[in-house]
Design a protein around this motif. Structure first.
Motif, PDB file in Angstrom:
ATOM      1  N   VAL A 137       0.838  -1.210   0.000  1.00  0.00           N
ATOM      2  CA  VAL A 137       0.000   0.000   0.000  1.00  0.00           C
ATOM      3  C   VAL A 137       0.865   1.250   0.000  1.00  0.00           C
ATOM      4  O   VAL A 137       0.573   2.226  -0.701  1.00  0.00           O
ATOM      5  N   THR A 166       0.932   4.020  -2.913  1.00  0.00           N
ATOM      6  CA  THR A 166       0.656   5.433  -2.610  1.00  0.00           C
ATOM      7  C   THR A 166       1.707   6.336  -3.224  1.00  0.00           C
ATOM      8  O   THR A 166       1.390   7.394  -3.791  1.00  0.00           O
ATOM      9  N   SER A 171       0.571   8.888  -6.140  1.00  0.00           N
ATOM     10  CA  SER A 171       0.751  10.315  -5.852  1.00  0.00           C
ATOM     11  C   SER A 171       1.601  10.979  -6.924  1.00  0.00           C
ATOM     12  O   SER A 171       1.302  12.098  -7.368  1.00  0.00           O
ATOM     13  N   TYR A 226      -6.121  -3.395  -6.037  1.00  0.00           N
ATOM     14  CA  TYR A 226      -5.896  -2.294  -5.098  1.00  0.00           C
ATOM     15  C   TYR A 226      -7.211  -1.605  -4.727  1.00  0.00           C
ATOM     16  O   TYR A 226      -7.228  -0.401  -4.472  1.00  0.00           O
ATOM     17  N   HIS A 232      -7.475   0.881  -1.875  1.00  0.00           N
ATOM     18  CA  HIS A 232      -6.757   2.164  -1.933  1.00  0.00           C
ATOM     19  C   HIS A 232      -7.619   3.185  -2.667  1.00  0.00           C
ATOM     20  O   HIS A 232      -7.916   3.018  -3.847  1.00  0.00           O
ATOM     21  N   LEU A 270      -6.990   6.100  -3.934  1.00  0.00           N
ATOM     22  CA  LEU A 270      -6.351   6.747  -5.080  1.00  0.00           C
ATOM     23  C   LEU A 270      -6.443   5.888  -6.337  1.00  0.00           C
ATOM     24  O   LEU A 270      -6.375   6.415  -7.450  1.00  0.00           O
ATOM     25  N   THR A 271      -6.605   4.582  -6.170  1.00  0.00           N
ATOM     26  CA  THR A 271      -6.760   3.711  -7.336  1.00  0.00           C
ATOM     27  C   THR A 271      -8.050   4.042  -8.079  1.00  0.00           C
ATOM     28  O   THR A 271      -8.071   4.086  -9.319  1.00  0.00           O
TER      29      THR A 271
END
Length: 729
Positions: free
Chosen positions: A17, A21, A25, A249, A252, A254-255
């Motif tokens: 993870v 990230t 990012s 993912y 997560h 952001l995925t």
């Protein structure tokens, strides 16, 4: 056979993870910087991001390791200055160990060969962690949704019929030539499809609604250009990869953001291509609105619908089309973006977070180094052959026993040579094989070899120089460097004997009159009594030849013990971080649960090195492996433990502090990590010795000093090093 022993470590979820990230990012930052550029550059960015996310586990396992320090919290005290030899990371541990006194109602274990009535060794937990279980459920659900979409797309294709409209076929041929598509693209009319869509990962297909029979020539051109652009760019494969990444993912957030932005960039890239081929923005927007009016996206399908109202929102697409301005091809921009995200992905894959020193971890400082290779003309006093024991007295003098030149040497606290104590021989004060040194509080020095010799300090000397007493020991004396103890003027000599298929360990007691009839047995625990040496038979007379390194598999926990200054025995089996204290009669007094319970996985590099050495040892045997007696069962089965032992060894130092050696963090194999427990069980801190101290002879642990032996890797010559440390307040 050894191939099965090389299974790689499993990648932890938190580490994955964190790496994801970092990568996501970086991709979001690059997407923001390229937001005004061509959409195809942004879509390339997201395609490479998803590819790197899929490859993160493999790259993290097989790629190099880059240690990234994690700083301690701003409020934590400053760590002790590290040694100039090496800076060592700290180990996260709990603040206190737990001490449990034995219940008076529990039957006490017997001494000697009777088994100790303690809990069975606890293996590492094998149940599935809750977080992993939840991730697995979510991943399975997402992959199932992807599979359902693929099945629905396949059903649409099977139910469709080939396109026979002459206008559409002519337009399709013209568009394929303009886009440079060489492969076959099936054009099908579906009675179920409500909007044009592209599908097929390996065999591209364009599905058209039955209403396409009423389209004008201009709409045919717009629709086919858009769909053929998807085919040319392999967008179905890209979309499939994005869906797989989201499934893996899914936890997560952001995925999901990345998948949505990738869908927007994908459709905008196709829109830009349609406009670049001469379609007026207003006409294109009109066609999109008309197609969207008939679109129905209630059921997910693994395809790319042209007129879908969401993902991306149609309103944003229309505004982007109407406000479009010519976008120049930017190969340089695409290359820079690809390079940047590749660097970010590789950095995330090889990043290995490590902790810097914290308040409860201190690094010992090198104070004195004694020894020389002998190549530079050094005096004989500073050249060691085979050091068997080191010790420090209350005045800070360092004593070193050497097996090759049988003697004991005394050095000052600064490492300067003081004197030879004893010499080679069979008479009083002479040695054939000194293996242990024990300084007493009254200034005496006990030296154990083939006999036990006590040296006292004469009136004219600053060190023990005269023979005060000599005790004989039984035949076949213990030549191992196990530390003797002096308790209430009684000398405890560690010894062992083989009894058929097991080994018995005990302490023989000496007082002023010599050997007493009292013996203190070390209780059985774990593998303590198991055979210690493997061998194969030679000839028919029952003889054999010893084989080292095969009686125990690498990383197998081993029972270890030491005697305290109170005469009790502290021991543990290495399976768990639990220590047991026994009285001399074998009674269990208490248990101490150390500051760390969970065992760490075996580091990849250490596993590989150990397996290479083990394979070489087996290959060098003159007989088949199954003819060697006392080979570890794990080696015969081709298995080794997946986890490191809870601890490596146990030592009792000054003030009866318990020093528990633990496996160093990955990449720090040249350092030694010791948890320090006060006698009452309180965790006092972790001391890192930035040098590869040998386990044999064991180091000496004083109030604020550690003395151990290191070996020069080039000349294989021993030297003695002392370290100073200060435990946290």
């Amino acid at each position: 056979m050894m191939d099965s022993l090389l299974a790689p470590d499993s990648l932890s979820m938190p580490g994955l993870v964190i790496r994801a990230t970092i990568l996501l990012s970086a991709a979001l930052a690059l997407a923001w910087f390229t937001r005004k550029g061509p959409a195809r550059v942004r879509h390339l960015l997201w395609t490479m991001t998803f590819a790197l996310l899929l490859g993160l586990p493999v790259l993290s396992l097989l790629g190099p390791s880059w240690d990234v320090p994690i700083l301690p919290s701003p409020g934590s005290p400053a760590p002790q200055r590290p040694s100039p030899l090496m800076e060592a990371p700290a180990v996260d541990v709990a603040r206190d160990a737990r001490v449990t006194l034995a219940s008076p109602d529990t039957p006490l274990p017997k001494a000697g060969s009777a088994a100790v009535a303690v809990a069975d060794p606890v293996s590492p937990p094998r149940s599935i962690p809750l977080a992993l279980l939840l991730w697995g459920i979510g991943c399975t659900a997402a992959l199932a949704s992807l599979g359902v979409g693929a099945v629905r797309c396949a059903r649409l294709v099977r139910a469709a019929s080939p396109l026979r409209d002459p206008i559409g076929l002519r337009q399709a041929g013209a568009v394929r030539r303009r886009l440079g598509i060489r492969g076959d693209v099936r054009l099908l009319v579906s009675p179920t499809a409500t909007t044009p869509m592209t599908g097929g990962i390996w065999r591209p297909v364009v599905l058209l609604p039955t209403s396409s029979a009423e389209w004008s020539s201009e709409r045919w051109k717009v629709v086919l250009t858009h769909e053929m652009t998807h085919v040319c760019r392999r967008d179905v494969l890209r979309q499939f990869m994005a869906r797989v990444v989201v499934a893996i993912y899914w936890i997560h957030p952001l995925t999901w953001v990345a998948a949505r932005l990738a869908a927007v960039a994908r459709e905008e890239a196709c829109d830009e291509k349609v406009l670049a081929l001469g379609t007026r923005p207003s006409d294109y927007a009109t066609h999109l609105l008309a197609l969207a009016a008939d679109a129905n996206s209630d059921h997910p399908v693994l395809s790319l619908p042209m007129g879908q109202r969401a993902h991306p929102p149609l309103e944003k697409r229309i505004l982007a089309i109407l406000n479009a301005h010519p976008r120049h091809r930017s190969t340089v921009a695409a290359g820079l973006v690809a390079a940047a995200i590749s660097i970010a992905g590789m950095s995330a894959a090889v990043a290995h977070p490590v902790h810097t020193a914290q308040s409860d971890t201190v690094t010992a400082l090198v104070e004195t180094r004694i020894g020389d290779t002998g190549l530079g003309g050094a005096a004989d006093e500073y050249i060691f052959g085979d050091v068997t024991s080191v010790a420090v007295d209350q005045q800070g003098r360092i004593y070193v026993a050497d097996r090759i030149s049988p003697s004991v040497r005394a050095f000052g606290p600064d490492g300067e040579f003081m004197a030879w104590i004893g010499r080679e021989g069979e008479g009083p004060g002479e040695f054939t094989w000194p293996v242990d040194i024990l300084p007493a509080a009254d200034g005496k020095l006990f030296v154990r070899g083939s006999r036990i010799t006590t040296f006292a300090t004469s009136a004219s000397s600053a060190y023990p120089d005269s023979v005060a007493d000599t005790w004989s020991i039984p035949p076949y004396f213990n030549s191992d460097s196990w530390r003797a103890r002096l308790v209430d003027d009684v000398y405890y000599y560690p010894h062992y004997r083989w009894r058929n298929e097991y080994t018995e360990f005990f302490y023989m007691k000496y007082n002023e009159g010599g050997l007493t009839s009292d013996t203190v047995h070390v209780p059985e625990m774990g593998d303590l009594s198991s055979p210690k040496t493997a061998y194969y038979r030679v000839g028919s007379g029952g003889g054999g030849r010893m084989v080292h390194g095969l009686n125990s598999a690498p990383f197998t926990p081993h029972t270890d013990w030491d005697m305290t200054g109170r005469g009790t025995i502290i021991m543990g089996d290495g399976e768990t971080y639990r220590l047991y204290e026994f009285a001399q009669g074998g009674e269990l007094l208490r248990t101490i649960d150390g500051p760390e319970v969970e065992r760490r996985p075996v580091p990849r590099a250490e596993r590989a090195d150990s397996m290479t050495a083990l394979e070489a040892r087996i290959d060098s045997l003159p007989v088949p492996l199954d003819e060697v007696v006392h080979v570890a069962p794990e080696i015969l089965r081709g298995e080794i433990p997946d986890s490191l032992p809870a601890f490596i060894s146990i030592h009792v130092g000054a003030s009866d502090r318990i020093w528990v050696e633990r496996w160093p963090p990955e990449g720090m194999a040249s350092s030694r990590y010791y948890d320090v427990l006060e006698y009452d069980g309180r965790y006092a801190g972790t001391v890192v010795v930035p040098a590869p101290l040998l386990a044999d002879p064991p180091p000496f642990f004083g109030e604020d000093i550690i003395v151990g032996v290191v070996m020069d890797p080039t000349f294989e010559v021993h030297s003695v090093v002392s370290f100073r440390f200060r435990l946290p307040e």
